[in-house]
Motif scaffolding. Structure first.
Motif, PDB file in Angstrom:
ATOM      1  N   THR A  15      74.300   1.259  19.930  1.00 23.12           N
ATOM      2  CA  THR A  15      75.422   2.295  20.158  1.00 23.12           C
ATOM      3  C   THR A  15      75.391   3.397  19.147  1.00 23.12           C
ATOM      4  N   TYR A  66      65.783   0.184  29.201  1.00 22.50           N
ATOM      5  CA  TYR A  66      66.777   0.625  30.472  1.00 22.50           C
ATOM      6  C   TYR A  66      68.048   1.196  29.413  1.00 22.50           C
ATOM      7  N   LEU A  68      71.884   1.825  29.839  1.00 20.93           N
ATOM      8  CA  LEU A  68      72.916   1.359  30.606  1.00 20.93           C
ATOM      9  C   LEU A  68      74.026   2.088  30.743  1.00 20.93           C
ATOM     10  N   GLY A  69      74.074   3.231  30.102  1.00 22.16           N
ATOM     11  CA  GLY A  69      75.338   4.161  30.179  1.00 22.16           C
ATOM     12  C   GLY A  69      75.780   4.741  28.907  1.00 22.16           C
ATOM     13  N   ALA A  70      76.685   5.590  29.123  1.00 20.40           N
ATOM     14  CA  ALA A  70      77.107   6.224  28.109  1.00 20.40           C
ATOM     15  C   ALA A  70      78.703   6.010  28.125  1.00 20.40           C
ATOM     16  N   ARG A  71      79.260   6.242  26.927  1.00 17.02           N
ATOM     17  CA  ARG A  71      80.566   5.962  26.822  1.00 17.02           C
ATOM     18  C   ARG A  71      81.338   6.917  25.896  1.00 17.02           C
ATOM     19  N   THR A  80      85.357   6.951  33.453  1.00 16.85           N
ATOM     20  CA  THR A  80      84.636   5.922  32.949  1.00 16.85           C
ATOM     21  C   THR A  80      84.022   5.103  33.913  1.00 16.85           C
ATOM     22  N   ASP A  81      84.146   5.108  35.280  1.00 13.71           N
ATOM     23  CA  ASP A  81      83.537   4.309  36.286  1.00 13.71           C
ATOM     24  C   ASP A  81      82.909   5.418  37.170  1.00 13.71           C
ATOM     25  N   ILE A  82      81.685   4.882  37.638  1.00 14.58           N
ATOM     26  CA  ILE A  82      80.922   5.597  38.564  1.00 14.58           C
ATOM     27  C   ILE A  82      81.601   6.039  39.734  1.00 14.58           C
TER      28      ILE A  82
END
Length: 92
Positions: A15, A66, A68-71, A80-82
């Motif tokens: 992170t 991989y 996994l996502g960005a915050r 915050t949710d697809i």
């Protein structure tokens, strides 16, 4: 940064407030050298202090890594949710 091993799988959870090109692969390559016993743990600190990419291990290959996502901070007002993202409006 956390490193966790489950059997034959080693997981890096990284992170940061930003990433440079190949940054995670560079970190993974350097940690692989330590994990394989080719380098001592203290070598990582030396590499960081030298601030010279050529002193680190080769960049790890992309296979097995991989995203996994960005915050983002809540102040940005981003979903915050697809499921919260609007559907694409392109095409017919």
């Amino acid at each position: 940064l956390t490193v966790e091993r489950r059997g034959n799988v080693v997981s890096l959870d990284i992170t940061a407030n930003g990433f440079l090109y190949h940054m995670v692969r560079n970190i993974a390559g350097t940690l692989l050298k330590v994990g394989s016993g080719e380098r001592e743990v203290s070598w990582v600190e030396q590499v960081l202090k030298q601030q010279d990419r050529t002193k680190a291990a080769p960049t790890a290959p992309p296979e097995g890594l991989y995203f996994l996502g960005a915050r983002y901070p809540n102040s940005y007002g981003l979903p915050t949710d697809i499921a919260d993202f609007p559907a694409s409006s392109g095409g017919s």
